[in-house]
Design a protein around this motif. Structure first.
Motif, mmCIF file in Angstrom:
data_model
loop_
_atom_site.group_PDB
_atom_site.id
_atom_site.type_symbol
_atom_site.label_atom_id
_atom_site.label_comp_id
_atom_site.label_asym_id
_atom_site.label_seq_id
_atom_site.Cartn_x
_atom_site.Cartn_y
_atom_site.Cartn_z
ATOM 1 N N SER A 316 1.931 16.878 4.331
ATOM 2 C CA SER A 316 1.891 15.731 5.022
ATOM 3 C C SER A 316 2.227 14.525 4.217
ATOM 4 N N ILE A 317 2.943 13.486 4.726
ATOM 5 C CA ILE A 317 3.399 12.317 3.825
ATOM 6 C C ILE A 317 2.959 11.299 4.679
ATOM 7 N N GLY A 318 2.884 10.216 3.910
ATOM 8 C CA GLY A 318 1.800 8.808 4.622
ATOM 9 C C GLY A 318 2.069 8.074 3.481
ATOM 10 N N SER A 319 1.835 6.744 4.021
ATOM 11 C CA SER A 319 1.768 5.534 3.000
ATOM 12 C C SER A 319 0.578 4.763 3.427
ATOM 13 N N ILE A 320 -0.170 4.281 2.546
ATOM 14 C CA ILE A 320 -1.364 3.729 2.411
ATOM 15 C C ILE A 320 -0.944 2.313 2.080
ATOM 16 N N LYS A 321 -0.965 1.097 2.980
ATOM 17 C CA LYS A 321 -0.648 -0.065 2.630
ATOM 18 C C LYS A 321 -1.856 -1.194 2.631
ATOM 19 N N VAL A 322 -1.909 -1.792 1.417
ATOM 20 C CA VAL A 322 -2.824 -2.710 1.638
ATOM 21 C C VAL A 322 -2.346 -4.169 1.308
ATOM 22 N N PRO A 323 -2.243 -4.736 2.438
ATOM 23 C CA PRO A 323 -1.931 -6.043 2.337
ATOM 24 C C PRO A 323 -2.871 -7.307 1.771
ATOM 25 N N ASP A 324 -4.096 -6.826 2.110
ATOM 26 C CA ASP A 324 -5.057 -7.889 1.769
ATOM 27 C C ASP A 324 -5.166 -7.807 0.072
ATOM 28 N N ALA A 325 -4.710 -7.200 -0.664
ATOM 29 C CA ALA A 325 -4.804 -7.044 -2.250
ATOM 30 C C ALA A 325 -4.148 -8.082 -2.722
ATOM 31 N N GLN A 326 -4.567 -8.413 -3.703
ATOM 32 C CA GLN A 326 -3.573 -9.604 -4.740
ATOM 33 C C GLN A 326 -3.077 -9.093 -5.709
ATOM 34 N N PRO A 327 -1.998 -8.577 -6.421
ATOM 35 C CA PRO A 327 -0.981 -8.525 -5.311
ATOM 36 C C PRO A 327 -1.022 -7.554 -4.313
ATOM 37 N N GLN A 328 -0.018 -7.452 -3.228
ATOM 38 C CA GLN A 328 -0.221 -6.449 -2.287
ATOM 39 C C GLN A 328 0.151 -4.898 -2.858
ATOM 40 N N ILE A 329 -0.643 -4.087 -2.351
ATOM 41 C CA ILE A 329 -0.553 -2.831 -2.856
ATOM 42 C C ILE A 329 -0.023 -1.709 -2.065
ATOM 43 N N GLY A 330 0.796 -0.740 -2.261
ATOM 44 C CA GLY A 330 1.533 0.134 -1.215
ATOM 45 C C GLY A 330 1.239 1.725 -2.245
ATOM 46 N N PHE A 331 0.687 2.626 -1.494
ATOM 47 C CA PHE A 331 0.674 3.929 -1.995
ATOM 48 C C PHE A 331 1.793 4.861 -1.247
ATOM 49 N N VAL A 332 2.694 5.448 -1.893
ATOM 50 C CA VAL A 332 3.609 6.371 -1.003
ATOM 51 C C VAL A 332 3.138 7.602 -1.506
ATOM 52 N N SER A 333 2.676 8.258 -0.348
ATOM 53 C CA SER A 333 1.633 9.253 -0.795
ATOM 54 C C SER A 333 1.902 10.694 0.044
ATOM 55 N N SER A 334 1.527 11.892 -0.648
ATOM 56 C CA SER A 334 1.549 12.805 0.375
ATOM 57 C C SER A 334 0.077 13.737 0.213
ATOM 58 N N PHE A 335 -0.172 14.544 1.311
ATOM 59 C CA PHE A 335 -1.354 15.264 1.449
ATOM 60 C C PHE A 335 -1.204 16.635 1.591
ATOM 61 N N VAL A 336 -1.944 17.714 0.923
ATOM 62 C CA VAL A 336 -1.875 19.034 1.085
ATOM 63 C C VAL A 336 -3.298 19.489 1.474
ATOM 64 N N PRO A 337 -3.667 19.959 2.551
ATOM 65 C CA PRO A 337 -5.097 20.538 3.029
ATOM 66 C C PRO A 337 -5.258 21.711 2.257
ATOM 67 N N THR A 338 -4.313 22.657 1.606
ATOM 68 C CA THR A 338 -4.818 23.548 0.790
ATOM 69 C C THR A 338 -3.654 23.688 -0.501
ATOM 70 N N ASN A 339 -4.387 23.009 -1.542
ATOM 71 C CA ASN A 339 -3.375 22.827 -2.763
ATOM 72 C C ASN A 339 -3.086 24.019 -3.482
ATOM 73 N N ALA A 340 -1.670 23.953 -3.782
ATOM 74 C CA ALA A 340 -0.999 24.751 -4.553
ATOM 75 C C ALA A 340 0.131 24.265 -5.398
ATOM 76 N N ARG A 341 0.755 24.758 -6.257
ATOM 77 C CA ARG A 341 1.894 23.966 -6.914
ATOM 78 C C ARG A 341 2.894 24.948 -7.499
ATOM 79 N N THR A 342 4.263 24.723 -7.147
ATOM 80 C CA THR A 342 5.458 25.554 -7.401
ATOM 81 C C THR A 342 6.331 24.771 -8.522
ATOM 82 N N SER A 343 6.830 25.370 -9.207
ATOM 83 C CA SER A 343 7.652 25.034 -10.493
ATOM 84 C C SER A 343 8.908 24.228 -9.680
#
Length: 488
Positions: A316-343
């Motif tokens: 899955s993809i998503g974004s975590i937006k934190v407008p109340d932080a100084q400065p504002q912070i954003g996380f461009v994110s992805s989530f894997v329920p069962t993690n594995a890694r490919t080349s």
């Protein structure tokens, strides 16, 4: 010299009468039906405001000239546009004006007696003469009654008619189309459709602000929403361990409706029902529960963030937006329920369940544009005006620290997407569709025919007539002749 003939001009009443006859002709109805099908094509190819405002806004950004022309011709709202409504209303009027008079005439024809026996039966189909007398007419009357013919007896002859079911089916098919249009109109005028993502443990209150997207009919609005609440207690997705294919989805909910509280189970093909409103289980995914702190350790954001699945293994993809932080912070994110890694792809999920969950992200700071008034996707962040802070990943219980603060992945909870549909015209449309199929079958397999029998000095003569040259009359005449001869 030949005298010129002057053709009088049509008056206003005559012109209206002519226009009405043209509009209510079957040819016009078929043309309008074809036009409505063609007019619906842009609604499938061009994003619609009612379903995808973000895509419409992106088209205005990427191709403003084309978008302006689309907007000028209401192509972003095809089904609510004046020209589509005009075709729809004209088709509705055309069908009513075409079918209702025919239905009245057909009803009168069904109630009327069969036509009298023609003087010259020899000119009709399958004419036969054979020896016989009055007893032949008695046998003919019994055969007609047994085979459900309508009969007319006049002196030495009998007229019989059968097969009105063909025309009845044809009219029923067109009347059913009118009923379907009525059902679609009711849904468009008084219906409602909305969607909402609910995390496990959260409560949904049926008000307009609780929906992620909602659209109302032309003659209804927020005040028409019934009062109920849904709390998502638990969600379970079952998957095949060999193929990873889903086997079953089940959501356990607690309902509060009209002061009473009770528990229910929702499945994909087992929706909830509140009066005319049905609640369907549409989709599911995961929401990482995160805590974001600023550089001083204060909590700037805390709670579940829904992520959008990208494949069958719920990467899955998503974004975590934190407008109340100084400065504002954003996380461009992805989530894997069962993690594995490919080349070649990096982090991937190899199974849809939470066996080894992991949150990966890149961190950006700057103005997130949330106060600009321009709608934006909750799953993405425009990083063109932001500064990249770093990269990181966490598993449940872990914390990642960066110069402007930290992020902790507390846990992961499932979410479900519920679709709320209130369509008061669906019953009419369903009944209309069923009747249309029955009418079509009747019109295809029904056969209209007439049979006459008359005694003459030489014996008995028989003839028949099949409307629209329907097959089978020759066999029926042979059976009829055999019966009145006493052979059957």
């Amino acid at each position: 010299m030949s005298k010129e003939i002057e053709v009088p001009e049509l008056g206003f009443i005559a012109l209206i009468h002519y226009a009405w006859r043209q509009l209510t002709s079957m040819r016009t109805a078929l043309i309008l039906l074809m036009l409505m099908g063609v007019a619906a094509i842009p609604g499938s190819l061009i994003p619609q405001r009612i379903t995808n405002q973000i895509a419409v806004r992106e088209l205005f950004t990427t191709n403003p000239d084309l978008a302006k022309w689309y907007d000028r011709f209401s192509l972003f709202d095809v089904y609510g546009s004046p020209w589509f409504s005009a075709i729809y209303i004209l088709l509705f009027i055309s069908l009513i004006g075409c079918v209702l008079p025919r239905s009245v005439e057909h009803y009168k024809a069904m109630r009327a007696q069969p036509p009298v026996t023609p003087k010259n039966l020899s000119r009709l189909e399958h004419h036969q003469e054979f020896a016989g007398g009055a007893e032949s007419l008695d046998r003919a009357a019994l055969w007609f009654k047994k085979n459900r013919f309508r009969v007319r007896v006049e002196g030495n002859s009998i007229s019989a008619e059968k097969g009105f079911v063909r025309e009845t089916g044809n009219l029923l098919f067109h009347l059913s189309l009118i009923l379907i249009l009525v059902g679609v109109s009711f849904g468009s005028l008084f219906g409602m459709r909305g969607e909402a993502i609910i995390n496990v443990g959260e409560r949904f209150v049926n008000v307009a602000t609780s929906y992620d997207s909602v659209s109302f009919g032309k003659l209804t609005g927020e005040k028409s929403l019934p009062t109920f609440e849904i709390k998502l207690d638990k969600f379970l997705g079952e998957y095949d361990p060999v193929t990873n294919a889903p086997k079953d989805y089940t959501a356990w909910v607690t309902i509060t409706d009209n002061g009473s509280t009770y528990k229910k189970v929702i499945k994909v093909n087992k929706p909830l029902t509140f009066g005319n409103t049905r609640v369907y289980l549409q989709a599911n995914g995961y929401s990482p529960v995160v805590t974001v702190r600023d550089s001083e350790g204060n909590v700037a954001l805390q709670g579940p963030i829904p992520f959008l699945p990208q494949d069958g293994n719920l990467r899955s993809i998503g974004s975590i937006k934190v407008p109340d932080a100084q400065p504002q912070i954003g996380f461009v994110s992805s989530f894997v329920p069962t993690n594995a890694r490919t080349s070649d792809q990096g982090a991937v999920s190899i199974f849809p369940e939470l066996l080894d969950p992991k949150l990966l992200f890149s961190i950006w700071k700057g103005d997130l544009g949330l106060d600009s008034g321009i709608p934006q996707s909750v799953y993405r962040i425009d990083t063109s005006q932001l500064e990249k802070v770093g990269l990181g990943s966490v598993k449940p219980g872990e914390t990642f620290t960066y110069p402007e603060g930290s992020i902790t992945l507390e846990t992961v909870v499932p979410w479900v997407n519920l679709q709320f549909v209130d369509d008061p015209g669906k019953s009419y449309a369903l009944i209309g569709a069923i009747l249309a199929i029955l009418g079509l079958l009747s019109s295809l397999y029904g056969r209209r025919r007439r049979i006459w029998v008359r005694t003459i000095s030489a014996g008995v003569e028989v003839a028949g007539l099949a409307k629209n040259s329907a097959p089978g009359l020759d066999v029926e005449i042979e059976n009829f002749v055999s019966a009145i001869k006493g052979e059957k």
